[in-house]
Write a protein that holds these residues in place. Structure first.
Motif, PDB file in Angstrom:
ATOM      1  N   ARG A   1       0.804  -1.216   0.000  1.00 10.57           N
ATOM      2  CA  ARG A   1       0.000   0.000   0.000  1.00 10.57           C
ATOM      3  C   ARG A   1       0.845   1.277   0.000  1.00 10.57           C
ATOM      4  O   ARG A   1       0.284   2.364  -0.138  1.00 10.57           O
ATOM      5  CB  ARG A   1      -1.026   0.031   1.136  1.00 10.57           C
ATOM      6  CG  ARG A   1      -2.144  -0.991   0.960  1.00 10.57           C
ATOM      7  CD  ARG A   1      -3.232  -0.797   2.016  1.00 10.57           C
ATOM      8  NE  ARG A   1      -2.766  -1.167   3.352  1.00 10.57           N
ATOM      9  CZ  ARG A   1      -2.818  -2.410   3.826  1.00 10.57           C
ATOM     10  NH1 ARG A   1      -3.294  -3.386   3.087  1.00 10.57           N
ATOM     11  NH2 ARG A   1      -2.394  -2.670   5.047  1.00 10.57           N
ATOM     12  N   GLN A   2       2.165   1.155   0.133  1.00  7.57           N
ATOM     13  CA  GLN A   2       3.011   2.339   0.005  1.00  7.57           C
ATOM     14  C   GLN A   2       3.263   2.638  -1.469  1.00  7.57           C
ATOM     15  O   GLN A   2       2.950   1.839  -2.352  1.00  7.57           O
ATOM     16  CB  GLN A   2       4.347   2.124   0.736  1.00  7.57           C
ATOM     17  CG  GLN A   2       4.228   2.191   2.250  1.00  7.57           C
ATOM     18  CD  GLN A   2       5.580   2.166   2.931  1.00  7.57           C
ATOM     19  OE1 GLN A   2       6.506   1.468   2.497  1.00  7.57           O
ATOM     20  NE2 GLN A   2       5.708   2.918   4.014  1.00  7.57           N
ATOM     21  N   SER A   3       3.851   3.798  -1.726  1.00  6.46           N
ATOM     22  CA  SER A   3       4.192   4.206  -3.088  1.00  6.46           C
ATOM     23  C   SER A   3       5.689   4.095  -3.296  1.00  6.46           C
ATOM     24  O   SER A   3       6.479   4.168  -2.346  1.00  6.46           O
ATOM     25  CB  SER A   3       3.763   5.657  -3.317  1.00  6.46           C
ATOM     26  OG  SER A   3       2.389   5.815  -3.095  1.00  6.46           O
ATOM     27  N   VAL A   4       6.077   3.936  -4.562  1.00  7.59           N
ATOM     28  CA  VAL A   4       7.497   3.842  -4.894  1.00  7.59           C
ATOM     29  C   VAL A   4       7.698   4.375  -6.308  1.00  7.59           C
ATOM     30  O   VAL A   4       6.785   4.300  -7.145  1.00  7.59           O
ATOM     31  CB  VAL A   4       7.997   2.388  -4.774  1.00  7.59           C
ATOM     32  CG1 VAL A   4       7.330   1.480  -5.800  1.00  7.59           C
ATOM     33  CG2 VAL A   4       9.513   2.311  -4.869  1.00  7.59           C
ATOM     34  N   ALA A   5       8.875   4.921  -6.562  1.00  4.68           N
ATOM     35  CA  ALA A   5       9.196   5.440  -7.893  1.00  4.68           C
ATOM     36  C   ALA A   5      10.588   4.999  -8.290  1.00  4.68           C
ATOM     37  O   ALA A   5      11.503   4.957  -7.459  1.00  4.68           O
ATOM     38  CB  ALA A   5       9.101   6.966  -7.913  1.00  4.68           C
ATOM     39  N   PHE A   6      10.738   4.678  -9.553  1.00  3.67           N
ATOM     40  CA  PHE A   6      12.023   4.263 -10.116  1.00  3.67           C
ATOM     41  C   PHE A   6      12.405   5.262 -11.200  1.00  3.67           C
ATOM     42  O   PHE A   6      11.558   5.756 -11.934  1.00  3.67           O
ATOM     43  CB  PHE A   6      11.926   2.864 -10.726  1.00  3.67           C
ATOM     44  CG  PHE A   6      11.259   1.849  -9.854  1.00  3.67           C
ATOM     45  CD1 PHE A   6      10.183   1.124 -10.326  1.00  3.67           C
ATOM     46  CD2 PHE A   6      11.701   1.614  -8.560  1.00  3.67           C
ATOM     47  CE1 PHE A   6       9.553   0.181  -9.530  1.00  3.67           C
ATOM     48  CE2 PHE A   6      11.076   0.671  -7.762  1.00  3.67           C
ATOM     49  CZ  PHE A   6       9.989  -0.048  -8.244  1.00  3.67           C
ATOM     50  N   TRP A   7      13.708   5.475 -11.325  1.00  2.00           N
ATOM     51  CA  TRP A   7      14.213   6.441 -12.312  1.00  2.00           C
ATOM     52  C   TRP A   7      15.121   5.750 -13.316  1.00  2.00           C
ATOM     53  O   TRP A   7      15.862   4.816 -12.978  1.00  2.00           O
ATOM     54  CB  TRP A   7      14.964   7.543 -11.569  1.00  2.00           C
ATOM     55  CG  TRP A   7      15.671   8.509 -12.457  1.00  2.00           C
ATOM     56  CD1 TRP A   7      15.142   9.593 -13.098  1.00  2.00           C
ATOM     57  CD2 TRP A   7      17.057   8.506 -12.802  1.00  2.00           C
ATOM     58  NE1 TRP A   7      16.111  10.247 -13.806  1.00  2.00           N
ATOM     59  CE2 TRP A   7      17.296   9.603 -13.652  1.00  2.00           C
ATOM     60  CE3 TRP A   7      18.132   7.658 -12.479  1.00  2.00           C
ATOM     61  CZ2 TRP A   7      18.554   9.883 -14.182  1.00  2.00           C
ATOM     62  CZ3 TRP A   7      19.379   7.940 -13.002  1.00  2.00           C
ATOM     63  CH2 TRP A   7      19.578   9.043 -13.845  1.00  2.00           C
ATOM     64  N   CYS A   8      15.069   6.201 -14.562  1.00  2.00           N
ATOM     65  CA  CYS A   8      15.892   5.638 -15.614  1.00  2.00           C
ATOM     66  C   CYS A   8      16.457   6.749 -16.497  1.00  2.00           C
ATOM     67  O   CYS A   8      15.721   7.646 -16.916  1.00  2.00           O
ATOM     68  CB  CYS A   8      15.076   4.674 -16.480  1.00  2.00           C
ATOM     69  SG  CYS A   8      15.944   4.073 -17.957  1.00  2.00           S
ATOM     70  N   ASN A   9      17.740   6.661 -16.768  1.00  2.26           N
ATOM     71  CA  ASN A   9      18.400   7.563 -17.725  1.00  2.26           C
ATOM     72  C   ASN A   9      18.942   6.726 -18.879  1.00  2.26           C
ATOM     73  O   ASN A   9      19.879   5.949 -18.680  1.00  2.26           O
ATOM     74  CB  ASN A   9      19.524   8.342 -17.043  1.00  2.26           C
ATOM     75  CG  ASN A   9      20.233   9.286 -18.002  1.00  2.26           C
ATOM     76  OD1 ASN A   9      21.439   9.202 -18.211  1.00  2.26           O
ATOM     77  ND2 ASN A   9      19.487  10.182 -18.591  1.00  2.26           N
ATOM     78  N   PRO A  10      18.366   6.830 -20.069  1.00  4.67           N
ATOM     79  CA  PRO A  10      18.785   5.971 -21.186  1.00  4.67           C
ATOM     80  C   PRO A  10      20.120   6.422 -21.772  1.00  4.67           C
ATOM     81  O   PRO A  10      20.667   7.451 -21.404  1.00  4.67           O
ATOM     82  CB  PRO A  10      17.653   6.168 -22.194  1.00  4.67           C
ATOM     83  CG  PRO A  10      17.193   7.578 -21.940  1.00  4.67           C
ATOM     84  CD  PRO A  10      17.320   7.761 -20.453  1.00  4.67           C
ATOM     85  N   ILE A  11      20.608   5.624 -22.707  1.00  5.49           N
ATOM     86  CA  ILE A  11      21.819   5.983 -23.438  1.00  5.49           C
ATOM     87  C   ILE A  11      21.526   7.240 -24.254  1.00  5.49           C
ATOM     88  O   ILE A  11      20.457   7.348 -24.884  1.00  5.49           O
ATOM     89  CB  ILE A  11      22.276   4.817 -24.325  1.00  5.49           C
ATOM     90  CG1 ILE A  11      22.747   3.655 -23.442  1.00  5.49           C
ATOM     91  CG2 ILE A  11      23.394   5.250 -25.266  1.00  5.49           C
ATOM     92  CD1 ILE A  11      23.063   2.383 -24.202  1.00  5.49           C
ATOM     93  N   SER A  12      22.471   8.160 -24.258  1.00  4.20           N
ATOM     94  CA  SER A  12      22.292   9.425 -24.949  1.00  4.20           C
ATOM     95  C   SER A  12      21.955   9.207 -26.427  1.00  4.20           C
ATOM     96  O   SER A  12      22.604   8.423 -27.121  1.00  4.20           O
ATOM     97  CB  SER A  12      23.579  10.251 -24.842  1.00  4.20           C
ATOM     98  OG  SER A  12      23.466  11.464 -25.553  1.00  4.20           O
ATOM     99  N   GLY A  13      20.900   9.880 -26.877  1.00  4.54           N
ATOM    100  CA  GLY A  13      20.522   9.788 -28.279  1.00  4.54           C
ATOM    101  C   GLY A  13      19.525   8.686 -28.598  1.00  4.54           C
ATOM    102  O   GLY A  13      19.026   8.609 -29.724  1.00  4.54           O
ATOM    103  N   HIS A  14      19.232   7.834 -27.632  1.00  2.82           N
ATOM    104  CA  HIS A  14      18.271   6.760 -27.873  1.00  2.82           C
ATOM    105  C   HIS A  14      16.855   7.296 -27.771  1.00  2.82           C
ATOM    106  O   HIS A  14      16.442   7.823 -26.739  1.00  2.82           O
ATOM    107  CB  HIS A  14      18.482   5.624 -26.858  1.00  2.82           C
ATOM    108  CG  HIS A  14      19.614   4.738 -27.215  1.00  2.82           C
ATOM    109  ND1 HIS A  14      19.803   3.497 -26.634  1.00  2.82           N
ATOM    110  CD2 HIS A  14      20.620   4.885 -28.116  1.00  2.82           C
ATOM    111  CE1 HIS A  14      20.878   2.928 -27.170  1.00  2.82           C
ATOM    112  NE2 HIS A  14      21.393   3.756 -28.057  1.00  2.82           N
TER     113      HIS A  14
END
Lengths: 110, 118
Positions: free
Chosen positions: B16-29
């Motif tokens: 019931r808690q919240s969570v967030a994930f972050w992603c930084n892709p390869i430059s230019g993709h």
């Protein structure tokens, strides 16, 4: 989606070749055969892909049967670093998805 | 060339808690993907972005999962509220193009975020 069938696991000795089979009897003419592998605690990584002809790159070779209903990924000299789950995936030109199955877990013995 | 970056690497929350994930892709993709990988299974696609637009979110449980890709670069995946069955590794991947037989559509994966829901 076209399906593939792979053995659950395979074992190999270090510096020996590994032949990983993949059956895809319902493959269509526009399906490409892709292989990815996933090392422990990492995301999958691309290995090789092909359509009809055998393919070679620095990581592996892909042998495709003449009727395209099966293929074999060949690791020429297994190292401990090749221990991973190997996924055989069919991918149509119109299908951008990678549909992963359970793959084959390869264990390499020193 | 820097690979796909993800954070955090591990997260433990209660249901019931919240969570967030972050992603930084390869430059230019241009294309970015989020996958869910449950233990013992292969990754399953949740959502695909082309630049900052959604191409496919048919497998995303939209009642609790959301994702965005602002400015066509970084992306966040959120779960609110989390359930026990959301325990999995969440993988982000990127590719130059979205499809085609060339190597330009090869997907490059990050190391993933392992989520445990108690």
């Amino acid at each position: 989606d076209a399906k593939t069938t792979q053995p659950n696991s395979m074992e190999s000795n270090e510096e020996e070749p590994v032949h990983l089979p993949c059956n895809h009897s319902t493959i269509s003419g526009t399906d490409y055969i892709h292989w990815y592998r996933q090392l422990p605690s990492q995301g999958p990584e691309y290995v090789i892909h092909g359509l009809t002809s055998n393919v070679n790159n620095r990581m592996a070779s892909l042998a495709i049967a003449e009727d395209r209903k099966s293929s074999t990924l060949i690791l020429h000299r297994a190292t401990l670093r090749d221990a991973a789950v190997y996924y055989c995936i069919l991918r149509d030109l119109a299908d951008y998805k990678l549909s992963f199955g359970a793959g084959t877990t390869v264990t390499v013995r020193a | 060339e820097a690979g796909v970056a993800q954070s955090p690497r591990y997260k433990i929350i209660e249901k019931r808690q919240s969570v967030a994930f972050w992603c930084n892709p390869i430059s230019g993709h241009a294309t970015l993907y989020w996958y869910q990988q449950i233990l013992g299974q292969g990754p399953k696609l949740l959502i695909q972005f082309q630049n900052n637009g959604v191409v496919d979110d048919s497998q995303l449980p939209k009642d609790r999962f959301s994702a965005e890709r602002l400015k066509g670069v970084d992306s966040t995946l959120k779960i609110q509220p989390a359930k026990l069955e959301d325990s999995a590794v969440y993988l982000c991947a990127s590719s130059l193009e979205s499809w085609g037989p060339s190597l330009a559509d090869t997907q490059y994966f990050g190391p993933g975020t392992r989520l445990t829901v108690l």
